[in-house]
Design an enzyme around this catalytic site. Sequence first.
Site, short mmCIF file in Angstrom:
data_model
loop_
_atom_site.label_atom_id
_atom_site.label_comp_id
_atom_site.label_asym_id
_atom_site.label_seq_id
_atom_site.Cartn_x
_atom_site.Cartn_y
_atom_site.Cartn_z
N SER A 275 0.89 -1.10 0.03
CA SER A 275 -0.02 -0.03 0.00
C SER A 275 0.92 1.07 -0.03
O SER A 275 2.07 1.40 0.54
CB SER A 275 -0.83 -0.09 1.17
OG SER A 275 -1.49 1.25 1.31
N TYR B 234 -1.92 -0.90 10.01
CA TYR B 234 -1.97 -1.40 8.80
C TYR B 234 -0.63 -1.03 8.05
O TYR B 234 -0.10 -1.95 7.00
CB TYR B 234 -3.19 -0.86 8.29
CG TYR B 234 -3.39 -0.78 6.60
CD1 TYR B 234 -3.79 -2.46 6.14
CD2 TYR B 234 -3.30 0.10 5.70
CE1 TYR B 234 -3.80 -2.44 4.71
CE2 TYR B 234 -3.52 -0.24 4.42
CZ TYR B 234 -3.77 -1.37 3.81
OH TYR B 234 -3.91 -1.58 2.78
N1 NAP Z 1 -8.05 -0.56 -2.03
C1 NAP Z 1 -7.37 0.12 -2.01
O1 NAP Z 1 -7.60 1.46 -2.13
C2 NAP Z 1 -5.75 -0.20 -1.55
C3 NAP Z 1 -4.78 0.67 -1.41
C4 NAP Z 1 -3.91 -0.05 -1.13
C5 NAP Z 1 -3.57 -1.22 -0.83
N2 NAP Z 1 -4.44 -1.89 -1.18
C6 NAP Z 1 -4.48 -3.59 -0.79
O2 NAP Z 1 -4.70 -4.15 -1.91
C7 NAP Z 1 -5.24 -5.43 -1.56
C8 NAP Z 1 -6.34 -5.89 -1.72
O3 NAP Z 1 -7.42 -4.74 -1.53
P1 NAP Z 1 -9.06 -4.55 -1.81
O4 NAP Z 1 -9.31 -3.20 -1.37
O5 NAP Z 1 -9.28 -5.25 -3.20
O6 NAP Z 1 -9.44 -5.50 -0.73
P2 NAP Z 1 -10.64 -5.96 -0.16
O7 NAP Z 1 -11.92 -5.49 -1.10
O8 NAP Z 1 -11.15 -5.52 1.29
O9 NAP Z 1 -10.74 -7.55 -0.30
C9 NAP Z 1 -9.93 -8.32 0.73
C10 NAP Z 1 -9.66 -9.68 0.41
O10 NAP Z 1 -8.90 -10.46 1.11
C11 NAP Z 1 -9.42 -11.52 1.60
N3 NAP Z 1 -9.17 -11.81 2.99
C12 NAP Z 1 -9.17 -11.00 4.11
N4 NAP Z 1 -8.98 -11.55 5.43
C13 NAP Z 1 -8.73 -12.80 4.71
C14 NAP Z 1 -8.52 -14.18 5.77
N5 NAP Z 1 -8.25 -14.08 6.91
N6 NAP Z 1 -8.54 -15.10 4.93
C15 NAP Z 1 -8.69 -15.36 3.60
N7 NAP Z 1 -8.71 -14.38 2.92
C16 NAP Z 1 -8.85 -12.98 3.49
C17 NAP Z 1 -11.13 -11.16 1.56
O11 NAP Z 1 -11.91 -12.61 1.47
P3 NAP Z 1 -13.43 -12.52 1.50
O12 NAP Z 1 -14.02 -11.10 0.96
O13 NAP Z 1 -13.66 -13.62 0.72
O14 NAP Z 1 -13.98 -12.57 2.95
C18 NAP Z 1 -10.89 -10.45 0.06
O15 NAP Z 1 -10.91 -11.29 -0.82
C19 NAP Z 1 -4.76 -5.47 0.12
O16 NAP Z 1 -3.59 -6.17 0.17
C20 NAP Z 1 -4.97 -3.99 0.21
O17 NAP Z 1 -4.10 -3.98 1.77
C21 NAP Z 1 -5.62 -1.50 -1.50
#
Ligand code: NAP
Length: 248
Positions: free
Chosen positions: A141, A154
Site C-alpha cells: 500500500s 496497517y
Molecule cells: N483498495 C485500496 O484502496 C487499496 C489501497 C492500497 C492497498 N490495497 C491493498 O490491496 C489488496 C486488496 O485490497 P482490496 O481493497 O481489493 O481488498 P478487499 O476488497 O477488502 O478484499 C480483501 C480480500 O482479502 C480476503 N481476506 C481478508 N482476510 C482474509 C483471511 N483471513 N483469509 C482469507 N482471505 C482473506 C477477502 O476475502 P473475503 O472477501 O472472501 O472474506 C477479500 O478477498 C490488499 O492487500 C490491500 O491492503 C488496497
Amino acid sequence: MPIRGKVALVTGATSGIGSATAVLLAERGAHVVVTGRDIARGAQVAARIRAAGGIADFLPAALATADDARVLATAAAEVAGPVDILVNNAAIAVFGATATIAEADFDACYTINVKIPFFLVGALAPGMAERGGGVIVNVSSMVASFGTFGSAVYASSKAALELLTKSWAAEYGPRGVRVNAVAPGPTRTEGTLAHYGPDRLAALAAQAPARRVADATEIAETIAFLAGEHAAFIQGAVIPVDGGRTAT
Ligand SMILES: NC(=O)c1ccc[n+]([C@@H]2O[C@H](COP(=O)([O-])OP(=O)(O)OC[C@H]3O[C@@H](n4cnc5c(N)ncnc54)[C@H](OP(=O)(O)O)[C@@H]3O)[C@@H](O)[C@H]2O)c1
C-alpha cells in the site's frame, strides 16, 4: 516467463484487486486458483473466468495459521498443478489511534497481511526454485511509505511486506524466482467502499496528482505485468500505483 499455461494462486481473489487480478491473469492464459473466504463471491469469480473461456478453480480458505497457508499451497497444486505465480493480495485494514487498538485486531492484521504471505512463500517458493522459476507479487500500500494518523498497524504491516519482498528477492532471486510488490493508492473495491464510502475515498484520492480513485483493474495491470516476461529484469522492486501520491 510467459503467463500462458502457468498456474497462478491469487489470495483475496473473491474481491476488489484480487478478483481483477485473477480475471486478468486468466485472460492472459494462466490457470488461476481463486481463493478467499466468501464462497458465493469466490464461485462467481471462477465462473466469470470460465464463462470467458479461461481456466479457474475456487478454493475457499480462511487463512489464520501457518498450517492454513501450507494446506492452501498443497490444495492449489493438487487442483491446478505446481504453482508458478503467487499473488499475496489478501489483507485487512485496521485503523485507529495506537492506544485504542485491541490486541486481537493487531494480531488479525499482522496475521493475514504478513504471516500468511510469509508461510505461503515458504510453502511455494522452494518448489518454484527447484522447477527453475516462478513469480511472487506482494500487494502492499502507499501508506507503507509515509506516516498518517490512525494507520500505524496497517501501514507497518505493509512496510513489513515490502521488506519481505526485498528479503525474498535476495533469497530466491538467484534461483529464478522473481519477487516484487505493488503499492496501490486509493482504489475502488468492496473493501474500501465499505470502509470509507465513495466520498471519503475520493477525498483521499484528491491528495494525489491523479486526483481520482483507481479502478481495481489498473492495479491488476501492474500485478500482471510483474508476473509476466516483460518484467524479467525487475526483482525486489516496490512499484507505486498510486496516482503519484508518494512522489509528491
Ligand atoms: N483498495 C485500496 O484502496 C487499496 C489501497 C492500497 C492497498 N490495497 C491493498 O490491496 C489488496 C486488496 O485490497 P482490496 O481493497 O481489493 O481488498 P478487499 O476488497 O477488502 O478484499 C480483501 C480480500 O482479502 C480476503 N481476506 C481478508 N482476510 C482474509 C483471511 N483471513 N483469509 C482469507 N482471505 C482473506 C477477502 O476475502 P473475503 O472477501 O472472501 O472474506 C477479500 O478477498 C490488499 O492487500 C490491500 O491492503 C488496497
